[in-house]
Design an enzyme around this catalytic site. Structure first.
Site, short mmCIF file in Angstrom:
data_model
loop_
_atom_site.label_atom_id
_atom_site.label_comp_id
_atom_site.label_asym_id
_atom_site.label_seq_id
_atom_site.Cartn_x
_atom_site.Cartn_y
_atom_site.Cartn_z
N ARG A 1 1.08 -1.30 -0.09
CA ARG A 1 -0.15 -0.24 0.07
C ARG A 1 0.79 1.48 0.11
O ARG A 1 0.29 2.08 -0.77
CB ARG A 1 -0.73 0.18 1.51
CG ARG A 1 -2.15 -1.63 1.07
CD ARG A 1 -3.26 -1.24 1.96
NE ARG A 1 -2.83 -0.25 3.12
CZ ARG A 1 -2.65 -0.39 4.21
NH1 ARG A 1 -4.11 -1.62 4.67
NH2 ARG A 1 -2.69 0.10 5.86
N CYS A 2 2.18 1.33 0.12
CA CYS A 2 3.36 1.96 0.04
C CYS A 2 3.48 2.60 -1.49
O CYS A 2 4.05 1.71 -1.50
CB CYS A 2 4.22 2.24 1.39
SG CYS A 2 5.21 3.05 1.17
N SER A 3 3.62 3.97 -1.36
CA SER A 3 4.05 4.05 -2.65
C SER A 3 5.75 4.12 -3.05
O SER A 3 6.13 3.57 -4.09
CB SER A 3 3.68 5.54 -3.43
OG SER A 3 4.47 6.61 -2.50
N ARG B 1 6.12 0.48 -3.43
CA ARG B 1 5.64 0.55 -4.59
C ARG B 1 6.96 0.42 -5.52
O ARG B 1 7.58 -0.61 -6.67
CB ARG B 1 5.17 -0.19 -5.18
CG ARG B 1 3.56 -0.39 -4.33
CD ARG B 1 1.97 -0.05 -5.35
NE ARG B 1 2.10 1.32 -5.38
CZ ARG B 1 1.46 2.16 -4.35
NH1 ARG B 1 0.39 2.02 -3.18
NH2 ARG B 1 0.91 2.97 -4.77
#
Length: 114
Positions: A9-11, A14
């Site tokens: 969920r963390c950009s 990712r």
């Protein structure tokens, strides 16, 4: 072999994972929020990062940090326990290669390990 403590969920997490995958390096993904690291693993991560204090890998802006009253006066042992019980407090992503590690902020920091 690269291992990443990853939060999908963390950009930044990712983006860091994408850089690793684009390099063609084999990667093991550990969703550390679901598979929380032990106190020993967190301390080993601190050493691999070359940090003298767990505060440098603590997400100070997390709600749990405030709720637990963690601050600059909190002893390292209490920080370690809090991070093991609440892995959301661990800065992300952490990428490991052998006995070295980097925090993927910015994601390009992972280039040092590839």
């Amino acid at each position: 072999m690269i291992t990443i403590w990853h939060n999908p969920r963390c950009s930044k997490s990712r983006q860091t994972l994408a850089l690793i995958e684009q390099s063609g390096t084999e990667v093991t993904i550990r969703r550390y929020l679901d598979d929380a690291p032990t106190e020993a693993e967190i301390d080993a991560a601190r050493r691999a990062l070359g940090l003298s204090s767990l505060r440098d890998m603590l997400r100070k802006g997390e709600k749990a940090c405030k709720e637990l009253g963690l601050n600059s006066e909190t002893p390292e042992t209490a920080l370690l326990s809090a991070m093991a019980q609440n892995p959301v407090l661990i800065e992300r992503p952490i990428v490991f290669s052998g006995n070295r590690a980097v925090i993927g902020r910015p994601p390009e920091a992972v280039q040092d390990l590839l």
